[in-house]
Design an enzyme around this catalytic site. Structure first.
Site: not given
Ligand code: DMJ
Length: 583
Positions: A140, A280, A373, A394, A477
């Site tokens: 994170e 993911d 979710e 997303e 991401t």
């Molecule tokens: C984000 O923090 C990033 O996209 C992560 O890879 C997974 N998804 C959250 C938001 O949904």
């Protein structure tokens, strides 16, 4: 007589229609185009207001803490709360890391607010420190803080972004480098796989958990690779690459990975996986690392991994989970995080598949008003404890990618619907609140930083992509843009300045064109002729059939055709091809 007259009348009408129809159609088309253009401007302004409603409330009630609690107009220091907040290790005066401000930096540039960007850069330069006794989650902190700083550093040093260059002396890069060094201690394991948690001041803590996730140790390469390229210190990229290679070596013979593993023993703890939570961004980083750094190694990993996903997880437009050892389906669940997958498929050039999955996700969005979710596909019900929607980006992300690739105005409508739902259900006086339960639309007191880093950004870019024009970015991401630079890229010759990566350059170009092939493949066009033959272009959407001799038992053993980007299927005689089935 009547019949005769009416025939003449009909012929006249047909003739008249033929005469006026070209004008009629061209004016109808330009009417449609101008309607779409007007809607885009209107929606862009709506998203701009959304962003500032979230940002200004954060700055008023939460800054310099990490995130806003919009219902109570208070704050949360979530950077150390991402997971278990270890209070005894926090100093009395620890007051957050201004996480939402860091996450907003690139969005401010995209919105053209250089003065606020400049103020934020100055504040962070003077106040942010990572020398705090805080246990943080590596993944994170990497995607949000390191990625936010590295991307903002690149934007700050780009003179076209209008930041007063006098105030910028690489402060964000220095902060990123300091943070990167603190990360390195997490990689000190026999396998090279990093611990999920590390203390910023003291490094590894006693009795630290050795459990991590596939995305936790397989999605660090973009941020840490960029940090190495920018600082000249190779250790960050080397650590991330070593972890990624180790992870890939742990794949099953089916080219599948699990979801959780032990960083000390290198053994899988959870063998079931899919394309959602815990995995993911691993897939995302393989393809994006290939785009950013141009290494064939990333492409080879990605291609095998992508093929395995399509083969073992896909069920029509849906993706379930499967056991990495057997390929057998385990959980039939749709999760909100999976909605990034169509966006990834656009990068690969698999636009038809992206479109069909995206439509399904949007149907679910329309049914509930937002994306829940977790939805149990086999039982056709919501997961009893995961009915929430925490403002995730997303679906908006995939919508942006598909619009860029197809220019189909339907995606603008999807974007409009997403914005309207967000305004209707989640907007409160103090910002935007997460939804606790999509069946009651009860709210939860949390505005996640990714709402500003991603959700608002992707929606804004959907309606106004001027930031992307004639530029060539990939987004991490967490939605932080990194430019594809020839000097970072093993393949791009310097003379080749690609245009925007998701952009179909001409509206007339076929919809099947691969966004990625436009970016990577044209580099080959500039290669000199080899002998008399012009060097060919390998299509980026190409997924080979499972067997080299193209024999098959089921459609799943067939890949994606390299020239049409269409899914091949298995004929009655047992061969893969683009067979036409007449139903
Ligand atoms: C984000 O923090 C990033 O996209 C992560 O890879 C997974 N998804 C959250 C938001 O949904």
């Amino acid at each position: 007589m009547l019949l005769h007259d009416s025939r003449i009348g009909l012929r006249r009408w047909v003739l008249l229609f033929l005469v006026i129809s070209p004008t009629f159609f061209s004016s109808a088309i330009s009417g449609d185009e101008s309607r779409v253009a007007a809607k885009k401007i209107f929606m862009r302004e709506k998203v701009r207001k959304m962003f500032y409603h979230a940002y200004n409330n954060y700055m008023t009630y939460a800054f310099p803490h990490d995130e806003l609690k919009p219902l109570t107009k208070t704050f949360t220091d979530s950077l150390s709360e991402l997971g278990n907040l270890n209070l005894e290790h926090l100093p009395q005066n620890y007051n957050g890391s201004a996480l939402t401000l860091i996450e907003s930096l690139s969005s401010l540039v995209i919105l053209g607010n250089y003065s606020e960007f400049g103020r934020a850069v100055t504040w962070l330069s003077e106040n942010l420190t990572f020398d705090v006794d805080a246990r943080i989650h590596l993944f994170e902190c990497n995607i949000r803080v390191l990625g936010g700083l590295v991307s903002a550093h690149i934007l700050a040093t780009d003179p076209t972004n209008g930041l007063d260059q006098g105030i910028y002396k690489n402060q964000l890069l220095n902060l990123a480098e300091d943070l990167g060094r603190r990360f390195l201690r997490a990689f000190d394991t026999p396998t090279g796989l990093p611990y999920a948690w590390v203390n910023l001041k003291h490094g590894l803590m006693e009795n630290e958990t050795t459990e991590t996730s596939t995305s936790g140790c397989g999605s660090l390469i973009l941020e840490m690779g960029s940090l190495s390229r920018l600082t000249g210190d190779p250790r960050f990229e080397a650590a991330a690459l070593r972890a990624l290679r180790k992870l890939w070596s742990m794949r099953s013979p089916l080219n599948l990975l699990g979801t959780t593993l032990d960083v000390v023993t290198g053994e899988w703890l959870e063998h079931s996986s899919g394309i959602g939570a815990g995995v993911d961004s691993f897939y995302e980083y393989l393809i994006k690392a290939h785009i950013l750094f141009g290494k064939d190694e990333f492409w080879d990993m990605f291609q095998s991994a992508y093929l395995a996903v399509q083969k073992y997880f896909r069920h029509g437009p849906w993706y379930h989970e499967a056991d990495m050892r057997t390929g057998k389906a385990t959980y039939w669940q749709l999760t909100s995080l999976q909605a990034f997958w169509p966006g990834l498929q656009v990068l690969v050039g698999d636009i038809a598949a992206a479109n069909s999955s995206h439509r399904e996700f949007f149907h679910v969005w329309e049914r509930f008003g937002v994306l829940p979710e977790r939805y149990l596909l086999d039982r056709e019900m919501l997961h009893p404890t995961e009915k929430y929607y925490p403002l995730r980006p997303e679906l908006a992300e995939s919508t942006l990618y598909l619009y860029q690739a197809t220019k189909d105005p339907w995606y603008i409508e999807v974007g409009e619907s997403i914005v309207n739902s967000l305004s209707l259900y989640t907007k409160v006086e103090g910002g935007f609140a997460s939804i606790k339960d999509v069946t009651t639309m009860q709210l939860e007191d949390h505005q996640h930083s990714f709402f500003l880093a991603e959700t608002c950004k992707y929606l804004y870019l959907l309606f106004d992509d001027s930031f992307l024009v004639n530029k060539n970015f990939i987004f991490t991401t967490e939605g932080h843009p990194l430019p594809v630079r020839s000097d970072w890229h093993e393949k791009l010759p310097e003379i080749y300045t690609p245009t925007n990566w998701t952009y179909i350059k001409s509206e007339k170009q076929g919809k099947r064109a691969s966004a990625m092939s436009l970016q990577i493949c044209p580099a080959d066009i500039l290669m000199p002729r080899r002998g008399n033959a012009v060097h060919g272009i390998e299509s980026a959407c190409h997924v080979p059939d499972s067997c080299a001799d193209h024999r098959c038992m089921t459609d799943d053993e067939c890949g994606i055709d390299s020239t049409t980007c269409r899914q091949r299927s298995c004929s009655i005689a047992g061969y893969c091809g683009l067979w036409l089935f007449i139903i």
